[in-house]
Scaffold this motif. Sequence first.
Motif, PDB file in Angstrom:
ATOM      1  N   ASN A 174       0.821  -1.215   0.000  1.00 50.42           N
ATOM      2  CA  ASN A 174       0.000   0.000   0.000  1.00 50.42           C
ATOM      3  C   ASN A 174       0.852   1.260   0.000  1.00 50.42           C
ATOM      4  OD1 ASN A 174      -2.473  -1.418   0.056  1.00 50.42           O
ATOM      5  ND2 ASN A 174      -2.362  -1.625   2.278  1.00 50.42           N
ATOM      6  N   GLU A 219     -10.580   6.677  -0.594  1.00 49.96           N
ATOM      7  CA  GLU A 219     -10.135   5.287  -0.587  1.00 49.96           C
ATOM      8  C   GLU A 219     -10.804   4.489   0.528  1.00 49.96           C
ATOM      9  OE1 GLU A 219      -8.251   3.663  -2.701  1.00 49.96           O
ATOM     10  OE2 GLU A 219      -7.853   5.399  -3.977  1.00 49.96           O
ATOM     11  N   GLN A 253      -5.496   0.741   1.894  1.00 50.33           N
ATOM     12  CA  GLN A 253      -4.867   1.857   1.193  1.00 50.33           C
ATOM     13  C   GLN A 253      -5.140   3.175   1.904  1.00 50.33           C
ATOM     14  OE1 GLN A 253      -2.927   1.394  -1.889  1.00 50.33           O
ATOM     15  NE2 GLN A 253      -2.231   3.273  -0.927  1.00 50.33           N
TER      16      GLN A 253
END
Length: 287
Positions: A53, A250, A259
């Motif tokens: 990520n 996100e 993320q």
Amino acid sequence: MQYWRKHGVALCYTLPAALIIAAFFITSILYTLYVSFTNDDGLGTTEWAGFENYVRIFQDMTYIASLKNTFIWVVATLAFPVGLGLMFSVLLQNMKGQRFFKNVFYLPYAMSLTVVGVIWVFLFSQTGINFILSRIGLNELAIDWLSTPPYNTYAMIVASIWQGAGTNMLLFLIGLGALPKEPFEAASIDGAGRLRTFWSITLPLLNPITIVVMGMALVNSFKIFDLIWVMTMGGPYRSSETLAVTMYRESFVLFHFGQGAAISILLTVASIAVSWFYLRKTIAREA
């Protein structure tokens, strides 16, 4: 021992609340840090993703654009609201009707950023600034401000400056009112001009207030969200997102919790690191 006798009862009352707040604060940070190393989407089984990520933040063009916009916001928020606040405070320091102008400049700060965003959406519409530009023969400048990158980011920065400059002005006015008069009287006797006096005496003496104002502006620039979400929602095509907006999208729109958590950790570390570096350098220079 004397301290505990004097303040022991008060500490006993405040300690439970402090422990609860600290527990929730530390737990949330640790949980967010854990989620940032997973691909958690809130729907299925969570899998360990390692640093994937974090690496994606510096590889995906959407996140890179968000990083650039965040940098623009930080620089613009430090330069313009602080600079304008200082300029207005110097101009108003000995002006008649100072109270009226102080209220006028401070009024935007009394509004929430959501209200400020709604006002400036109207001003940047075809019936606002563009209408005035077309009336005075500047049709080529009448663009769709909030839908044209990078002008959408600049337009929102203008709205932020309008909202924040008044507060900085008031803080600088307080600082100017507390300055000792002797250095200015000595400078006047020595024949120093206004610009020289301002640069050599006023600015150095205002440094404690400047540290506070710039520190507040620095932190606020990293966490700007509601103004952007109201005016453009980070669009078009996510071109005006900052890290705070990207983190929200996100996490709570796309349900990429892993993320979003990684972006939040990066944003937290960046804001703490920049604030610490600024304060360390400034205080060391003062010393």
